[in-house]
Design an enzyme around this catalytic site. Structure first.
Site, PDB file in Angstrom:
ATOM      1  N   TYR A 177      -1.056  -0.841 -12.179  1.00 28.30           N
ATOM      2  CA  TYR A 177      -1.059  -0.398 -10.779  1.00 28.30           C
ATOM      3  C   TYR A 177      -0.060   0.746 -10.586  1.00 28.30           C
ATOM      4  CZ  TYR A 177       0.832  -0.176  -6.074  1.00 28.30           C
ATOM      5  OH  TYR A 177       1.313   0.291  -4.886  1.00 28.30           O
ATOM      6  N   LYS A 205      -0.485   5.136  -9.709  1.00 29.49           N
ATOM      7  CA  LYS A 205       0.165   5.962  -8.673  1.00 29.49           C
ATOM      8  C   LYS A 205       0.743   7.231  -9.309  1.00 29.49           C
ATOM      9  CE  LYS A 205      -0.814   3.481  -5.157  1.00 29.49           C
ATOM     10  NZ  LYS A 205      -1.790   3.967  -4.180  1.00 29.49           N
ATOM     11  N   SER A 257       3.993   5.428  -4.328  1.00 29.60           N
ATOM     12  CA  SER A 257       4.912   4.283  -4.279  1.00 29.60           C
ATOM     13  C   SER A 257       6.201   4.576  -5.021  1.00 29.60           C
ATOM     14  CB  SER A 257       4.211   3.092  -4.924  1.00 29.60           C
ATOM     15  OG  SER A 257       5.128   2.060  -5.175  1.00 29.60           O
TER      16      SER A 257
HETATM   17  C1  UD1 Z   1       6.220  -3.983  -5.628  1.00 27.97           C
HETATM   18  C2  UD1 Z   1       6.304  -2.498  -5.882  1.00 27.97           C
HETATM   19  C3  UD1 Z   1       5.572  -1.716  -4.850  1.00 27.97           C
HETATM   20  C4  UD1 Z   1       4.170  -2.221  -4.703  1.00 27.97           C
HETATM   21  C5  UD1 Z   1       4.203  -3.692  -4.370  1.00 27.97           C
HETATM   22  C6  UD1 Z   1       2.781  -4.200  -4.305  1.00 27.97           C
HETATM   23  C7  UD1 Z   1       8.440  -1.880  -6.941  1.00 27.97           C
HETATM   24  C8  UD1 Z   1       9.849  -1.461  -6.734  1.00 27.97           C
HETATM   25  N1  UD1 Z   1       7.701  -2.050  -5.842  1.00 27.97           N
HETATM   26  O1  UD1 Z   1       7.072  -4.256  -4.566  1.00 27.97           O
HETATM   27  O2  UD1 Z   1       5.517  -0.366  -5.192  1.00 27.97           O
HETATM   28  O3  UD1 Z   1       3.509  -1.511  -3.692  1.00 27.97           O
HETATM   29  O4  UD1 Z   1       4.910  -4.396  -5.394  1.00 27.97           O
HETATM   30  O5  UD1 Z   1       2.699  -5.559  -4.180  1.00 27.97           O
HETATM   31  O6  UD1 Z   1       7.978  -2.051  -8.049  1.00 27.97           O
HETATM   32  N2  UD1 Z   1      10.266 -12.082  -3.763  1.00 27.97           N
HETATM   33  C9  UD1 Z   1      10.715 -13.397  -3.807  1.00 27.97           C
HETATM   34  N3  UD1 Z   1       9.822 -14.388  -3.575  1.00 27.97           N
HETATM   35  C10 UD1 Z   1       8.502 -14.147  -3.289  1.00 27.97           C
HETATM   36  C11 UD1 Z   1       8.063 -12.788  -3.235  1.00 27.97           C
HETATM   37  C12 UD1 Z   1       8.981 -11.784  -3.490  1.00 27.97           C
HETATM   38  O7  UD1 Z   1      11.896 -13.656  -4.062  1.00 27.97           O
HETATM   39  O8  UD1 Z   1       7.739 -15.086  -3.114  1.00 27.97           O
HETATM   40  C13 UD1 Z   1      11.241 -10.987  -3.990  1.00 27.97           C
HETATM   41  C14 UD1 Z   1      10.906 -10.129  -5.195  1.00 27.97           C
HETATM   42  O9  UD1 Z   1      11.502 -10.652  -6.367  1.00 27.97           O
HETATM   43  C15 UD1 Z   1      11.503  -8.792  -4.773  1.00 27.97           C
HETATM   44  C16 UD1 Z   1      11.402  -8.794  -3.252  1.00 27.97           C
HETATM   45  O10 UD1 Z   1      11.193 -10.147  -2.882  1.00 27.97           O
HETATM   46  O11 UD1 Z   1      12.857  -8.751  -5.101  1.00 27.97           O
HETATM   47  C17 UD1 Z   1      10.236  -7.962  -2.750  1.00 27.97           C
HETATM   48  O12 UD1 Z   1       9.077  -8.331  -3.459  1.00 27.97           O
HETATM   49  P1  UD1 Z   1       7.623  -7.801  -3.057  1.00 27.97           P
HETATM   50  O13 UD1 Z   1       7.417  -7.962  -1.601  1.00 27.97           O
HETATM   51  O14 UD1 Z   1       6.634  -8.419  -3.977  1.00 27.97           O
HETATM   52  O15 UD1 Z   1       7.715  -6.239  -3.315  1.00 27.97           O
HETATM   53  P2  UD1 Z   1       8.143  -5.418  -4.624  1.00 27.97           P
HETATM   54  O16 UD1 Z   1       7.982  -6.227  -5.830  1.00 27.97           O
HETATM   55  O17 UD1 Z   1       9.452  -4.798  -4.345  1.00 27.97           O
END
Ligand code: UD1
Length: 340
Positions: free
Chosen positions: A153, A157, A128
């Site tokens: 987690y 990795k 990841s």
């Molecule tokens: C993270 C990890 C990734 C891991 C994954 C597992 C990083 C860069 N990535 O992904 O390696 O496999 O978690 O779950 O650390 N968001 C909202 N509202 C929501 C959900 C998400 O605003 O309800 C935003 C988050 O703040 C983020 C983006 O959407 O900015 C993506 O979030 P998400 O899909 O959870 O993935 P990551 O956190 O990037």
């Protein structure tokens, strides 16, 4: 690389199931090992339906050496392994770190021990971009520093990558690639397989789809005061089909004897999108509205991360070809299948 048999641990999971489909379509013979702890047995039937065949599957724990050994004995001619099987909930890993080290690191060691004894010398590992942490350089390259992990987690990795690297130093014939995934989204265009979040989704796109479907009342955007074009976080969202294809190119590369030993490769699109861009694009391509509001930052989130994709192109000849629009269309199609 016609007909080579490949064991896919976690092959009923989100990325695993799409990879099994792509493997078969590329002429490989996939064999699935999954304990269904975070996947559904029905996925196997759905894979079979897409492929019009019966993919062999074993139900069990990838950390069980005896069981692994049995599979390699039964399926005599397995020549490589793609290792997806792992726990992946970031928040849960903070609550229960030992489960994560046990499952993710423990099964990695068991798998390598049994691969070693069975003289199976090709491995593709599901890593990841989380290993880059809050990187100062964007886009991140494989040479960008690996920073202390934000969660157990994430650390599993990094630890698994190091274990594979050290093992590869000890055995010349052993070749491995760690693929550092950015943010996989979307689903198979047939809408037969996709992501199956258990309970409230932690990830953005399943949360958007469930809000659009009326299962969730409102999506919270975690912060709009970041130093990004619209203040929301930037990620590199990659269609799960493109990501699945990267595994085939990685295997081809190893089987064609091009690999010197161990290496890591970024698997992203090379492009960053903000949370608001993802929401707007979802609304546009699916012609609907998503109810959302701006909330506070989520602890542990990095501001921005997206990939430099040069190494993937140069080394294994892979790059993404599907768009954010494609992925969000497929994600919605899949959500509608789930509602049926
Ligand atoms: C993270 C990890 C990734 C891991 C994954 C597992 C990083 C860069 N990535 O992904 O390696 O496999 O978690 O779950 O650390 N968001 C909202 N509202 C929501 C959900 C998400 O605003 O309800 C935003 C988050 O703040 C983020 C983006 O959407 O900015 C993506 O979030 P998400 O899909 O959870 O993935 P990551 O956190 O990037």
């Amino acid at each position: 690389m016609g007909n080579r048999k490949v064991l896919v641990t976690g092959g009923a999971g989100y990325i695993g199931s799409h990879t099994v489909v792509e493997l078969f379509q590329a002429g490989y013979t996939p064999v699935i090992l999954d304990d269904f702890s975070n996947s559904d047995k029905k996925t196997i039937n759905r894979i079979n339906k897409i492929l019009n065949t019966e993919v062999k599957f074993f139900e069990g724990d990838c950390g069980n050496e005896d069981y692994l050994e049995k599979i390699f004995l039964l399926e005599k001619d397995i020549s490589g392994v793609i290792h997806f099987a792992a726990s992946k909930a970031v928040a849960e890993s903070v609550q229960n770190p030992l489960k994560y080290y046990d499952n993710n690191v423990g099964s990695m060691i068991s798998l390598l021990k049994v691969m070693n004894r069975s003289d199976i010398n090709c491995l593709v590992f599901s890593s990841s971009c989380t290993v880059y942490g809050n990187s100062a350089e964007q886009p991140v390259r494989e040479t960008s520093p690996v920073l202390p992990a934000e969660s157990p987690y994430g650390n599993t990795k990094h630890v698994c990558e190091q274990i594979i690297r050290d093992f590869s130093f000890s055995k010349e014939s052993f070749k491995a690639l760690s693929l550092r995934y950015f943010n996989p989204i979307g689903a198979h265009p047939s809408a037969l397989i996709g992501e199956l979040p258990i309970g409230t989704p932690a990830n953005l796109v399943p949360y958007i789809s469930q809000t659009a479907a009326g299962i969730r009342e409102e999506l919270t955007v975690f912060g709009n005061d970041y130093n990004t074009p619209d203040g929301t976080c930037v990620r590199d969202y990659i269609h799960v089909i493109d990501l699945a294809k990267a595994h085939i190119r990685a295997l081809d590369y190893i089987f064609q004897n091009k690999s010197a030993g161990y290496d890591v490769i970024n698997c992203g699109t090379g492009k960053g999108n903000t949370v608001l861009e993802v929401i707007k694009t979802f609304e546009k391509v699916n012609n609907l509205m998503v109810n959302y509001s701006i909330g506070t930052r989520r602890p542990g989130d990095v501001e921005a991360i997206y990939s430099n994709v040069d190494k993937a192109k140069d080394l294994i000849g892979w790059q993404s070809s599907l768009t954010l629009e494609d992925a969000l269309r497929d994600a919605w199609k899949w959500e509608q299948t789930l509602q049926k």
